[in-house]
Scaffold this active site. Structure first.
Site, PDB file in Angstrom:
ATOM      1  N   GLY A  51      39.476  39.835  30.829  1.00  0.00           N
ATOM      2  CA  GLY A  51      39.649  38.421  31.179  1.00  0.00           C
ATOM      3  C   GLY A  51      39.094  38.095  32.554  1.00  0.00           C
ATOM      4  O   GLY A  51      38.420  37.079  32.743  1.00  0.00           O
ATOM      5  N   CYS A  52      39.354  38.963  33.513  1.00  0.00           N
ATOM      6  CA  CYS A  52      38.896  38.715  34.881  1.00  0.00           C
ATOM      7  C   CYS A  52      37.379  38.825  34.982  1.00  0.00           C
ATOM      8  O   CYS A  52      36.747  38.097  35.743  1.00  0.00           O
ATOM      9  CB  CYS A  52      39.582  39.673  35.850  1.00  0.00           C
ATOM     10  SG  CYS A  52      41.378  39.411  35.914  1.00  0.00           S
ATOM     11  N   THR A  53      36.788  39.720  34.197  1.00  0.00           N
ATOM     12  CA  THR A  53      35.335  39.843  34.167  1.00  0.00           C
ATOM     13  C   THR A  53      34.721  38.580  33.587  1.00  0.00           C
ATOM     14  O   THR A  53      33.758  38.025  34.142  1.00  0.00           O
ATOM     15  CB  THR A  53      34.904  41.086  33.356  1.00  0.00           C
ATOM     16  OG1 THR A  53      35.441  42.250  33.994  1.00  0.00           O
ATOM     17  CG2 THR A  53      33.396  41.198  33.254  1.00  0.00           C
ATOM     18  N   ALA A  56      35.054  35.767  36.209  1.00  0.00           N
ATOM     19  CA  ALA A  56      34.139  35.965  37.340  1.00  0.00           C
ATOM     20  C   ALA A  56      32.696  35.683  36.926  1.00  0.00           C
ATOM     21  O   ALA A  56      31.936  35.044  37.667  1.00  0.00           O
ATOM     22  CB  ALA A  56      34.272  37.384  37.886  1.00  0.00           C
TER      23      ALA A  56
END
Length: 160
Positions: A51-53, A56
């Site tokens: 999710g964070c990838t 970003a």
């Protein structure tokens, strides 16, 4: 374990809490470095997670348009600078990723605390995004945002 505080959530019109944090290379970056400019400050749980990838990379892919509108982007997580550098290099991220392992800034911005995950109440980073206006006040405060589609929605909301 970081103690959970009941920090009041930030709202439009509130003064953005000042901070100085190390970036992926260990260099200090302060919110005041962006005085007179709009800046998106977003908080995410952990570098190199799916999710964070996605989130970003969405910011990376929309950076030209945001930059063209005079909006800078800062990402903040509890990861150490070395992990942030690896994440930045692996994903070709071109905006600063800041390290807050003590969760001090996360807590001041009410982006750390209790949240519901898979039906359970847990303590952790609350995925949150803020737009700090040129005068240092919060223009947009969004908590519990989704990693996918969030940047597109933010751009629509900001007409960018």
């Amino acid at each position: 374990m970081t103690p959970v505080t009941t920090t009041k959530r930030l709202e439009p019109g509130d003064r953005a809490p000042a901070f100085t944090l190390p970036d992926a290379d260990g260099n200090p970056v302060s919110l005041s470095d962006y005085a007179g400019k709009q800046v998106i400050v977003y908080f995410y749980p952990a570098a190199s997670t799916p999710g964070c990838t996605k989130q970003a990379c969405d910011f990376r892919d929309n950076l030209a348009e945001l930059d063209g509108a005079g909006i800078a982007v800062l990402g903040v997580s509890p990861d150490k600078p070395a992990k942030l550098a690896k994440f930045r290099d692996a994903e070709g991220l071109t905006f600063p990723l800041l390290s807050d392992p003590e969760k001090t800034v996360l807590t001041e911005w009410a982006a750390f605390g209790e949240k519901t995950m898979y039906g359970k109440t847990v303590t952790g980073v609350i995925r949150s995004t803020f737009l700090v206006d040129t005068d240092g006040t919060i223009a947009v405060a969004q908590y519990n945002v989704r990693a996918t589609g969030h940047v597109a929605k933010l751009r629509r909301d900001l007409s960018v």
